[in-house]
Structures are given as C-alpha cells and as structure tokens.
Design a protein around this motif. Sequence first.
Motif, PDB file in Angstrom:
ATOM      1  N   ALA A  33     -27.497 105.433 -51.258  1.00 11.54           N
ATOM      2  CA  ALA A  33     -26.411 104.662 -51.855  1.00 11.54           C
ATOM      3  C   ALA A  33     -25.157 104.792 -51.007  1.00 11.54           C
ATOM      4  N   ARG A  34     -24.891 106.025 -50.560  1.00 12.01           N
ATOM      5  CA  ARG A  34     -23.722 106.271 -49.710  1.00 12.01           C
ATOM      6  C   ARG A  34     -23.874 105.566 -48.366  1.00 12.01           C
ATOM      7  N   ALA A  35     -25.097 105.556 -47.834  1.00 11.23           N
ATOM      8  CA  ALA A  35     -25.344 104.896 -46.541  1.00 11.23           C
ATOM      9  C   ALA A  35     -25.068 103.396 -46.647  1.00 11.23           C
ATOM     10  N   ALA A  36     -25.482 102.789 -47.759  1.00 11.52           N
ATOM     11  CA  ALA A  36     -25.245 101.356 -47.951  1.00 11.52           C
ATOM     12  C   ALA A  36     -23.747 101.074 -47.987  1.00 11.52           C
ATOM     13  N   LEU A  37     -23.005 101.968 -48.644  1.00 15.16           N
ATOM     14  CA  LEU A  37     -21.556 101.792 -48.712  1.00 15.16           C
ATOM     15  C   LEU A  37     -20.923 101.901 -47.335  1.00 15.16           C
ATOM     16  N   ASP A  38     -21.420 102.842 -46.534  1.00 18.42           N
ATOM     17  CA  ASP A  38     -20.895 102.998 -45.182  1.00 18.42           C
ATOM     18  C   ASP A  38     -21.113 101.721 -44.376  1.00 18.42           C
ATOM     19  N   GLN A  72     -34.959  87.237 -62.021  1.00 18.89           N
ATOM     20  CA  GLN A  72     -36.066  87.504 -61.110  1.00 18.89           C
ATOM     21  C   GLN A  72     -36.454  86.243 -60.342  1.00 18.89           C
ATOM     22  N   GLU A  73     -36.412  85.104 -61.041  1.00 14.74           N
ATOM     23  CA  GLU A  73     -36.820  83.845 -60.421  1.00 14.74           C
ATOM     24  C   GLU A  73     -35.838  83.399 -59.335  1.00 14.74           C
ATOM     25  N   GLU A  74     -34.564  83.768 -59.522  1.00 13.65           N
ATOM     26  CA  GLU A  74     -33.552  83.345 -58.545  1.00 13.65           C
ATOM     27  C   GLU A  74     -33.512  84.223 -57.291  1.00 13.65           C
ATOM     28  N   LEU A  75     -34.092  85.427 -57.396  1.00 11.65           N
ATOM     29  CA  LEU A  75     -33.948  86.396 -56.303  1.00 11.65           C
ATOM     30  C   LEU A  75     -34.539  85.952 -54.973  1.00 11.65           C
ATOM     31  N   PRO A  76     -35.790  85.435 -54.951  1.00 10.79           N
ATOM     32  CA  PRO A  76     -36.370  85.102 -53.640  1.00 10.79           C
ATOM     33  C   PRO A  76     -35.493  84.141 -52.837  1.00 10.79           C
ATOM     34  N   ALA A  77     -35.005  83.066 -53.464  1.00  9.60           N
ATOM     35  CA  ALA A  77     -34.183  82.088 -52.752  1.00  9.60           C
ATOM     36  C   ALA A  77     -32.839  82.701 -52.355  1.00  9.60           C
ATOM     37  N   PHE A  78     -32.287  83.559 -53.237  1.00  8.70           N
ATOM     38  CA  PHE A  78     -31.015  84.213 -52.926  1.00  8.70           C
ATOM     39  C   PHE A  78     -31.162  85.075 -51.673  1.00  8.70           C
ATOM     40  N   ILE A  79     -32.224  85.875 -51.635  1.00 10.04           N
ATOM     41  CA  ILE A  79     -32.439  86.758 -50.488  1.00 10.04           C
ATOM     42  C   ILE A  79     -32.674  85.924 -49.231  1.00 10.04           C
ATOM     43  N   ASP A  80     -33.424  84.851 -49.389  1.00  6.28           N
ATOM     44  CA  ASP A  80     -33.772  83.992 -48.252  1.00  6.28           C
ATOM     45  C   ASP A  80     -32.551  83.263 -47.682  1.00  6.28           C
ATOM     46  N   SER A  81     -31.489  83.160 -48.457  1.00 10.74           N
ATOM     47  CA  SER A  81     -30.313  82.425 -47.983  1.00 10.74           C
ATOM     48  C   SER A  81     -29.472  83.240 -47.008  1.00 10.74           C
ATOM     49  N   HIS A  82     -29.908  84.466 -46.696  1.00 13.03           N
ATOM     50  CA  HIS A  82     -29.176  85.320 -45.758  1.00 13.03           C
ATOM     51  C   HIS A  82     -29.883  85.381 -44.405  1.00 13.03           C
ATOM     52  N   ASP A  83     -29.084  85.626 -43.347  1.00 19.40           N
ATOM     53  CA  ASP A  83     -29.662  85.711 -42.000  1.00 19.40           C
ATOM     54  C   ASP A  83     -30.307  87.069 -41.758  1.00 19.40           C
ATOM     55  N   GLN A  84     -29.690  88.095 -42.344  1.00 20.01           N
ATOM     56  CA  GLN A  84     -30.232  89.443 -42.152  1.00 20.01           C
ATOM     57  C   GLN A  84     -30.198  90.186 -43.469  1.00 20.01           C
ATOM     58  N   VAL A  85     -31.223  90.996 -43.695  1.00 23.97           N
ATOM     59  CA  VAL A  85     -31.326  91.760 -44.937  1.00 23.97           C
ATOM     60  C   VAL A  85     -31.573  93.224 -44.585  1.00 23.97           C
ATOM     61  N   ILE A  86     -30.794  94.093 -45.214  1.00 26.22           N
ATOM     62  CA  ILE A  86     -30.987  95.535 -44.986  1.00 26.22           C
ATOM     63  C   ILE A  86     -31.230  96.207 -46.335  1.00 26.22           C
ATOM     64  N   GLY A  87     -32.306  96.946 -46.433  1.00 27.62           N
ATOM     65  CA  GLY A  87     -32.660  97.586 -47.698  1.00 27.62           C
ATOM     66  C   GLY A  87     -32.245  99.048 -47.760  1.00 27.62           C
ATOM     67  N   PHE A  88     -31.718  99.456 -48.901  1.00 32.13           N
ATOM     68  CA  PHE A  88     -31.326 100.853 -49.104  1.00 32.13           C
ATOM     69  C   PHE A  88     -31.931 101.381 -50.387  1.00 32.13           C
TER      70      PHE A  88
END
Lengths: 99, 132
Positions: B32-37, B116-132
């Motif tokens: 969580a702290r890493a994501a904030l950084d 839940q249904e909106e998430l896939p398109a929301f995530i796909d609308s970004h150029d880069q995704v980083i998971g924490f």
Amino acid sequence: MILHTLNKSADTSTNLHSCLRTTLPGCALLLLEDGVYAAVKGSVSASMLSARADIRRYALREDVEARGISALLADDIELVDYAGFVALTAECDAVQSWY
Amino acid sequence: MANDQIQTSQRSSERKKILLICRQAPYGSTLARAALDVALAGAAFEQDLSLLFMDDGVWQLLPQQRAGAIGHKSIEATLQSLPLYDLDTFHVEGESLQQRSLETGQLSGNVVVLTQEELPAFIDSHDQVIGF
C-alpha cells in the motif's frame, strides 16, 4: 488450552476456515494484524466467528485502532491490548499461529 | 534510424494514462505504501494517474487510522494529501465494499464506485497498469 492467533485477512486466505475447524471449544482465538478485519460487523467472517460462541474470541486493540475499524467491530469480539496478549499466551499451554 | 529515434522520443514524451490498482490492506504488507510512493512520484512528474481500490485495498480508505499504535504512518492520511497533486478521485469496486459490509459514506475522499461489470473497460482505458 490452545491460543490460536490469526494475522491474515479472511478475504485473502483460508486461514480462518482452517483455524475454526481445528479449534476446540473453550480455546482462545486472537485476531491480530490484518486478521482483525475478520471481526468487522456484517461480514461473512464475522458471522463465522459468531457461530463459534464456544471459543473465546479476541482482537488486538492496537491493530484494530491502526486500521480505523474500532466502530465497525462485531459486539461479540473482546478487545485486548499487548499486555492482554501476553497474559493469554501465559495462560494457554501452546500457541498456534495461523499465518 | 534517426527518424526512428525521433518517433520514439515523441512517443515517450506523450502523457500516458497510468492506473494503479491497490488490492492489499494498508499495513499487512508494504504494498500500500509502495503504491502511494509511485502515485506521489508520478504526480510530481505530472503524469495522468488514476487509482483503483479493490479487494482488501478498500480498507486503505477508512478514516481515523491510528497507525501510530503499530509504528506506521496512516495510509489514509497520505491518500488525503493526493488532491494537492490533482489526484482527487479514488475509484472503488462496489462488490469489494459489499463483501466487507462497507458503504461509500464510510470512506474518506472523493470516491467513485465502479461495478464489477464496469471494471474491465475502465482498466482497458489506461495505457499502463501497475498492480499493488
């Protein structure tokens, strides 16, 4: 008597299931670190805990307060501080950590 | 060759949409702290950042975290500083709230709930995704 401690959220691990099915009546269960989320009122894990009224159920106060869930805790969970943790450890024959 | 390099440098200077997905509770790990950084660093470089909280990550948004009791700084307090860097919306998965018996009103910050249904398109609308 065994003191069971559980330190992971019930939503990311199966520890709570494993712990509850291996705990004898009269034993103690202390929720600590992310384990305290299991005691949030209305959650599936809280009702699993309520179903085991034959176990003494505690949550570590410091971890509860750190996570901002003091007001959200189920009523049947007793808060203990670190001194209470030590007392429970001394009172029980063994400690089983579910991590 | 020289042309390729110019195109590459043009691409890298574009402002990309970056999504940080926060899925862990605030203090059980350092994620969580890493994501904030990363959010703070990205904001300092004026990147187009979004934050999505799902699964146990939604616990990060609860107010009144007295993290000093366990020797940490409050994650939520740091999250509340993000609007200073124009990062003023927290996207939250509604189902993650329901599973934890939480409601939007209990969370701090400007929260936008996604299903839940909106998430896939929301995530796909970004150029880069980083998971924490």
